[in-house]
Design an enzyme around this catalytic site. Structure first.
Site, PDB file in Angstrom:
ATOM      1  N   HIS A  36       0.625  -1.207  -0.040  1.00 27.16           N
ATOM      2  CA  HIS A  36       0.071  -0.031   0.078  1.00 27.16           C
ATOM      3  C   HIS A  36       0.846   1.162   0.184  1.00 27.16           C
ATOM      4  O   HIS A  36       2.001   1.190   0.247  1.00 27.16           O
ATOM      5  CB  HIS A  36      -0.946  -0.005   1.095  1.00 27.16           C
ATOM      6  CG  HIS A  36      -0.180  -0.070   2.511  1.00 27.16           C
ATOM      7  ND1 HIS A  36       0.165  -1.045   2.887  1.00 27.16           N
ATOM      8  CD2 HIS A  36       0.210   0.857   3.591  1.00 27.16           C
ATOM      9  CE1 HIS A  36       0.811  -0.934   4.177  1.00 27.16           C
ATOM     10  NE2 HIS A  36       0.860   0.381   4.449  1.00 27.16           N
ATOM     11  N   ARG A  56      10.340  -2.597   2.332  1.00 27.04           N
ATOM     12  CA  ARG A  56      10.534  -1.778   1.289  1.00 27.04           C
ATOM     13  C   ARG A  56      10.747  -2.440  -0.033  1.00 27.04           C
ATOM     14  O   ARG A  56      11.656  -3.202   0.005  1.00 27.04           O
ATOM     15  CB  ARG A  56      11.574  -0.647   1.671  1.00 27.04           C
ATOM     16  CG  ARG A  56      11.144   0.654   0.977  1.00 27.04           C
ATOM     17  CD  ARG A  56      12.168   1.660   1.454  1.00 27.04           C
ATOM     18  NE  ARG A  56      11.954   1.858   3.018  1.00 27.04           N
ATOM     19  CZ  ARG A  56      12.695   1.717   3.723  1.00 27.04           C
ATOM     20  NH1 ARG A  56      14.058   1.101   3.634  1.00 27.04           N
ATOM     21  NH2 ARG A  56      12.575   1.936   5.004  1.00 27.04           N
TER      22      ARG A  56
END
Ligand SMILES: [Zn+2]
Length: 479
Positions: A36, A56
């Site tokens: 997201h 990440r």
């Protein structure tokens, strides 16, 4: 997953991500594991325990404090990422978000018509409040504090009533109250199998009775049992994650560690992996034990043996199962054999037993033994209860049959008492309605025939308090 990996590498992941347009007041629940990102003017409330785990996968070309590109965590992200788009709907209704770990509700006070909310912080859950808009006061545990947009408050579990006053939009997070954990106990007997739902106070909440099917492969039978256990949980809206495990009591020679029935002469099972067959259907730990041991365990945790450490239970049915508990634990002996006290010989060269020997206690003190003797004496097929009631009504032939039966059972009980010196002998299974008919004479035999008599310790004798539930409750208590 391959495309996900390739796009991260080629730096074009954004092309395939799903954009969800939002308006003021919309709330979307993004489940853990969902990739997201947010746009401007969107607030993200991360509801979680303290954790710094962020994987990440794309960093918009940004650099860290040291001027270098920040590390990406591609392999880890690949393993945990849900590759399903979030759908803007109200599936958690009436909650804003609802999952296994928490529930979020929205609080809206308009400051005029609705300007006060009162609640209670119970022992079951804290209350965490994040104010997204507005201002006012919050009171809890004798303290009143003012709040404004962006503030958050954590009210500790059990801190009692609280009041929010003013004008606000807030997210209120609590831990959903879940059903208390349960265990499943399964008692397999020669003809019937009982599956019970047992709580942590060893109360039987509900049960299913089914036929012990011996005309289908054993693995199939146990898979069916697993499915019925699932049905039982479903009926009570209890998730599998709330079931601590399944305990199964099976007649015969049991490899408790391996979860395997090595041999059951009364049912005809030979090397059956019960634990595996059941857990294929219902993914919880499965432990097995001998059925008579389970009945004794049941009486010791919730029945007549609660205040005793050393006890022996004789369960009378198709056979005679004897469970021995010493210092509160099943006495299993060495290897897989367990104790098989039903097969002690009480009449040398006597009746043929199901085990192949002659004169075993089981050949006389089982219900089959009682019926056989009644048949020989009167040439009529009768149930055990019919035999007992005719004897009680004064039928001299049945009286003799019953007296001999009780005496043989008593001989077995005295032998067991001499062998283990238990504090308590428990009789279970099929007994006459008037239990004293059996208890009285055997109590007398114990006093007269136990070695050392009054100079030793003569065990007490009692009838099972849990009756037919002893095996199910005891099996569940093994988990
Ligand atoms: Zn035998």
């Amino acid at each position: 997953q391959e495309e996900f990996a390739r796009r991260i590498e080629q730096n074009n992941l954004l092309e395939v991500l799903n954009a969800v347009p939002v308006h003021k007041g919309d709330i979307l629940f993004i489940e853990s594991g969902t990739l997201h990102a947010i746009g401007k003017n969107i607030l993200i409330a991360e509801i979680q325990q303290n954790s710094n785990v962020t994987y990440r996968v794309y960093d918009y070309g940004r650099v860290g404090k040291d001027g270098k590109q920040r590390d990406l965590h591609i392999e880890k992200a690949l393993a945990v990422t849900r590759r399903v788009p979030i759908i803007k709907d109200n599936s958690s209704y009436p909650h804003v978000a609802d999952c296994d770990y928490f529930t979020v509700d929205k609080l809206n006070l308009d400051g005029s018509f609705m300007k006060k909310m009162e609640g209670t912080v119970t022992k079951e859950s804290f209350v965490s409040i994040l104010f997204m808009e507005g201002e006012g006061t919050i009171s809890n545990d004798g303290e009143t504090l003012s709040f404004k947009k962006g503030d958050s408050f954590f009210l500790a579990a059990g801190s009692g009533s609280y009041v929010v006053e003013g004008k606000c939009d807030a997210l209120v997070t609590t831990i959903r109250e879940k059903a208390a954990p349960v265990r499943i106990g399964i008692d397999i007997r020669g003809s019937k199998t009982r599956i019970g739902l047992v709580d942590f106070q060893y109360q039987l909440l509900d049960e299913i009775e089914t036929e012990t099917k011996t005309d289908i492969p054993a693995e199939e039978f146990f898979a069916n049992i697993g499915r019925q256990a699932l049905d039982l949980l479903e009926k009570h809206s209890i998730g599998v994650d709330q079931c601590v495990g399944i305990g199964v009591g099976v007649p015969g020679t049991i490899d408790r560690k391996g979860g395997i029935v090595r041999y059951s002469n009364n049912i005809g099972w030979n090397r059956v992996n019960v634990a595996e067959a059941i857990s294929k259907v219902i993914p919880v730990p499965v432990v097995i034990g001998n059925d008579a041991d389970c009945a004794a365990l049941g009486e010791s945790v919730a029945g007549v043996g609660k205040d005793y450490q050393d006890m022996v239970m004789l369960r009378i049915g198709t056979g005679v199962g004897v469970g021995v508990l010493l210092d509160g634990d099943i006495f299993g002996g060495r290897g897989f054999g367990g104790s098989e006290l039903g097969h002690m010989v009480i009449v040398d060269g006597g009746e043929l037993c199901t085990c192949g020997r002659r004169g075993c206690l089981e050949a006389y003190a089982s219900i089959a033994g009682l019926k056989r003797e009644a048949m020989r004496a009167a040439s009529i097929e009768m149930s055990a209860q019919q035999i007992y009631s005719q004897s009680k009504a004064g039928d001299m032939v049945m009286r003799r049959v019953v007296d001999t039966y009780i005496h043989r059972l008593g001989t077995g009980v005295v032998n067991v008492a001499n062998g283990f010196r238990p504090q308590l002998v428990i009789l279970g299974g099929e007994l006459p309605e008037d239990q004293e008919t059996v208890l009285g004479p055997i109590r007398e035999m114990l006093q007269k025939e136990c070695f050392g008599r009054e100079h030793g310790d003569v065990p007490e004798i009692a009838v099972s308090a849990l009756g037919k539930n002893a095996g199910v409750i005891g099996a569940a208590s093994m988990v």
